[in-house]
Write a protein that holds these residues in place. Structure first.
Motif, PDB file in Angstrom:
ATOM      1  N   ASN A  49       0.766  -1.251   0.000  1.00 15.22           N
ATOM      2  CA  ASN A  49       0.000   0.000   0.000  1.00 15.22           C
ATOM      3  C   ASN A  49       0.798   1.303   0.000  1.00 15.22           C
ATOM      4  O   ASN A  49       0.236   2.345  -0.332  1.00 15.22           O
ATOM      5  CB  ASN A  49      -0.942   0.019   1.216  1.00 15.22           C
ATOM      6  N   VAL A  50       2.062   1.301   0.386  1.00  7.59           N
ATOM      7  CA  VAL A  50       2.809   2.564   0.457  1.00  7.59           C
ATOM      8  C   VAL A  50       3.319   2.944  -0.929  1.00  7.59           C
ATOM      9  O   VAL A  50       3.994   2.143  -1.600  1.00  7.59           O
ATOM     10  CB  VAL A  50       3.980   2.469   1.448  1.00  7.59           C
ATOM     11  N   LYS A  51       2.987   4.173  -1.363  1.00  2.79           N
ATOM     12  CA  LYS A  51       3.387   4.656  -2.688  1.00  2.79           C
ATOM     13  C   LYS A  51       4.229   5.938  -2.623  1.00  2.79           C
ATOM     14  O   LYS A  51       4.769   6.375  -3.631  1.00  2.79           O
ATOM     15  CB  LYS A  51       2.146   4.933  -3.552  1.00  2.79           C
ATOM     16  N   SER A  52       4.303   6.570  -1.461  1.00  4.35           N
ATOM     17  CA  SER A  52       5.074   7.814  -1.314  1.00  4.35           C
ATOM     18  C   SER A  52       5.323   8.043   0.171  1.00  4.35           C
ATOM     19  O   SER A  52       4.799   7.321   1.022  1.00  4.35           O
ATOM     20  CB  SER A  52       4.327   9.004  -1.931  1.00  4.35           C
ATOM     21  N   LYS A  58      -4.291  14.064   2.217  1.00  5.95           N
ATOM     22  CA  LYS A  58      -5.200  15.145   1.858  1.00  5.95           C
ATOM     23  C   LYS A  58      -5.724  15.772   3.139  1.00  5.95           C
ATOM     24  O   LYS A  58      -6.273  15.077   4.006  1.00  5.95           O
ATOM     25  CB  LYS A  58      -6.357  14.608   1.011  1.00  5.95           C
ATOM     26  N   GLY A  59      -5.541  17.094   3.253  1.00 10.16           N
ATOM     27  CA  GLY A  59      -5.979  17.776   4.459  1.00 10.16           C
ATOM     28  C   GLY A  59      -5.220  17.253   5.670  1.00 10.16           C
ATOM     29  O   GLY A  59      -3.991  17.304   5.723  1.00 10.16           O
ATOM     30  N   THR A  60      -5.955  16.727   6.648  1.00  8.45           N
ATOM     31  CA  THR A  60      -5.323  16.206   7.871  1.00  8.45           C
ATOM     32  C   THR A  60      -5.302  14.678   7.894  1.00  8.45           C
ATOM     33  O   THR A  60      -5.077  14.076   8.947  1.00  8.45           O
ATOM     34  CB  THR A  60      -6.075  16.725   9.110  1.00  8.45           C
ATOM     35  N   THR A  61      -5.531  14.047   6.756  1.00 10.98           N
ATOM     36  CA  THR A  61      -5.500  12.580   6.686  1.00 10.98           C
ATOM     37  C   THR A  61      -4.056  12.100   6.635  1.00 10.98           C
ATOM     38  O   THR A  61      -3.341  12.386   5.664  1.00 10.98           O
ATOM     39  CB  THR A  61      -6.251  12.079   5.442  1.00 10.98           C
ATOM     40  N   PRO A  62      -3.579  11.394   7.649  1.00 10.06           N
ATOM     41  CA  PRO A  62      -2.177  10.950   7.637  1.00 10.06           C
ATOM     42  C   PRO A  62      -1.942   9.915   6.542  1.00 10.06           C
ATOM     43  O   PRO A  62      -2.838   9.132   6.198  1.00 10.06           O
ATOM     44  CB  PRO A  62      -1.981  10.366   9.036  1.00 10.06           C
ATOM     45  N   SER A  63      -0.739   9.903   6.029  1.00  7.16           N
ATOM     46  CA  SER A  63      -0.419   8.987   4.930  1.00  7.16           C
ATOM     47  C   SER A  63      -0.237   7.567   5.438  1.00  7.16           C
ATOM     48  O   SER A  63       0.002   7.322   6.631  1.00  7.16           O
ATOM     49  CB  SER A  63       0.848   9.445   4.222  1.00  7.16           C
ATOM     50  N   ILE A 125      13.309   7.262  -4.916  1.00  8.54           N
ATOM     51  CA  ILE A 125      12.140   7.138  -4.045  1.00  8.54           C
ATOM     52  C   ILE A 125      11.227   8.335  -4.286  1.00  8.54           C
ATOM     53  O   ILE A 125      11.696   9.449  -4.510  1.00  8.54           O
ATOM     54  CB  ILE A 125      12.566   7.056  -2.559  1.00  8.54           C
ATOM     55  N   THR A 126       9.921   8.093  -4.255  1.00  8.07           N
ATOM     56  CA  THR A 126       8.935   9.171  -4.415  1.00  8.07           C
ATOM     57  C   THR A 126       8.612   9.740  -3.043  1.00  8.07           C
ATOM     58  O   THR A 126       8.028   9.051  -2.192  1.00  8.07           O
ATOM     59  CB  THR A 126       7.654   8.642  -5.079  1.00  8.07           C
ATOM     60  N   LEU A 127       8.999  10.991  -2.831  1.00  5.19           N
ATOM     61  CA  LEU A 127       8.726  11.623  -1.542  1.00  5.19           C
ATOM     62  C   LEU A 127       7.298  12.137  -1.464  1.00  5.19           C
ATOM     63  O   LEU A 127       6.655  12.064  -0.424  1.00  5.19           O
ATOM     64  CB  LEU A 127       9.713  12.772  -1.303  1.00  5.19           C
ATOM     65  N   GLN A 128       6.814  12.692  -2.574  1.00  2.00           N
ATOM     66  CA  GLN A 128       5.443  13.187  -2.628  1.00  2.00           C
ATOM     67  C   GLN A 128       4.781  12.684  -3.887  1.00  2.00           C
ATOM     68  O   GLN A 128       5.357  12.756  -4.977  1.00  2.00           O
ATOM     69  CB  GLN A 128       5.420  14.722  -2.628  1.00  2.00           C
ATOM     70  N   PRO A 133       4.408  14.906  -8.652  1.00  2.31           N
ATOM     71  CA  PRO A 133       5.205  14.130  -7.695  1.00  2.31           C
ATOM     72  C   PRO A 133       6.605  14.691  -7.522  1.00  2.31           C
ATOM     73  O   PRO A 133       7.166  15.310  -8.427  1.00  2.31           O
ATOM     74  CB  PRO A 133       5.243  12.732  -8.331  1.00  2.31           C
ATOM     75  N   VAL A 134       7.157  14.491  -6.340  1.00  2.00           N
ATOM     76  CA  VAL A 134       8.524  14.911  -6.025  1.00  2.00           C
ATOM     77  C   VAL A 134       9.358  13.659  -5.807  1.00  2.00           C
ATOM     78  O   VAL A 134       9.060  12.851  -4.934  1.00  2.00           O
ATOM     79  CB  VAL A 134       8.554  15.798  -4.769  1.00  2.00           C
ATOM     80  N   HIS A 135      10.400  13.503  -6.621  1.00  2.00           N
ATOM     81  CA  HIS A 135      11.258  12.330  -6.541  1.00  2.00           C
ATOM     82  C   HIS A 135      12.610  12.705  -5.939  1.00  2.00           C
ATOM     83  O   HIS A 135      13.082  13.821  -6.071  1.00  2.00           O
ATOM     84  CB  HIS A 135      11.464  11.721  -7.922  1.00  2.00           C
TER      85      HIS A 135
END
Length: 285
Positions: A49-52, A58-63, A125-128, A133-135
């Motif tokens: 499930n981890v992609k970044s 989004k908003g206050t939803t933690p990754s 690695i994709t940071l964002q 996206p920020v790589h």
């Protein structure tokens, strides 16, 4: 090293900022992880499930990455398990979670031993994620974690001054690879500006850019030729003052002549008026 990682700080919050900590512990996703109780189960969940690596989706939803990092903390991880994470052969995001975990809880004077050997690691690695996206690379991410005070907007635990001075000396050879020291955003802005500069250089060498440059050059040549022509008309640099004196005296003479002509016309009109007045006067008939 013993099998137990030596940690510092708050044993409950994992030294996380109060905002993201509160959002993680109240996250519906964390509740769904309640059945996962072993290291291997959480690793498998992260691989799926981890992609970044950003802290919020989004908003206050933690990754997903940060919720799983906190889930690892509830175990907590041993030295051997952390080694498995940061050297994981199949998931770069598990490696990223491992380095981030270490930065938040590891004793500051042990950070170099953990992160230092990976500063030249060029695995991407994709940071964002998202539309833009920020790589980065694992090496740059480790540089950011050791050098910067924030990671993607999240304040990192403070490193004591003496330890930080030692880290700065050790990081100096890697400064070019880690990019600017002003903050992690600068690392990527510099790369983008380099691309824009190269595109601009290529565009200027093309047909449209060359035409604009030719027009500018011809315009500049015209201005220089005009200035030189004026200078020659005035007798060069040394004769310009004589030319100005001559111009002023010419203007004065012209003005004097025009004023004299005006007085003559006025006198003629006055004399003509007097003659007509005498001829119409009754006493002179």
């Amino acid at each position: 090293m013993s099998n137990q990682l030596q940690t510092v700080g708050n044993a409950t919050t994992m030294n996380l900022n109060s905002v993201i900590y509160q959002n993680i512990v109240e996250s519906p996703y964390l509740r769904t992880l309640g059945d996962l109780s072993t290291f291997q189960e959480i690793v498998a969940e992260a691989q799926r499930n981890v992609k970044s690596m950003e802290p919020f989706l989004k908003g206050t939803t933690p990754s997903t990455a940060w919720v799983l990092m906190y889930k690892f903390w509830t175990l907590p991880l041993t030295v051997r398990q952390l080694e498995n994470l940061i050297e994981h052969p199949h998931s770069v995001f598990l490696r990223g979670i491992g380095f981030l975990y270490l930065r938040y809880v590891c004793k500051p004077d042990q950070l170099w031993d953990w992160l230092g050997p990976f500063l030249e690691d060029d695995q991407e690695i994709t940071l964002q994620g998202g539309v833009k996206p920020v790589h980065s690379t694992i090496g740059k991410m480790c540089y950011m974690l050791l050098n910067d005070q924030k990671f993607l907007g999240q304040i990192l635990p403070r490193i004591p001054v003496l330890v930080m001075r030692e880290l700065e000396k050790k990081l100096e050879p890697y400064a070019d690879a880690g990019r600017a020291k002003a903050g992690q955003r600068d690392h990527f802005k510099k790369e983008k500006s380099d691309h824009r500069d190269r595109d601009r250089d290529r565009g200027s060498s093309g047909r449209g850019g060359g035409r604009r440059d030719d027009h500018r050059d011809s315009s500049n040549r015209y201005d220089r030729d005009r200035d030189r022509s004026r200078s020659r008309d005035r007798g060069g640099r040394g004769g310009s003052r004589e030319y100005d004196d001559y111009s002023r005296s010419s203007r004065r003479r012209s003005y004097s002549r025009s004023r004299s002509r005006s007085r003559d016309r006025y006198r003629d009109r006055r004399d003509d008026y007097r003659r007509r007045s005498r001829s119409k006067s009754p006493g002179r008939r």
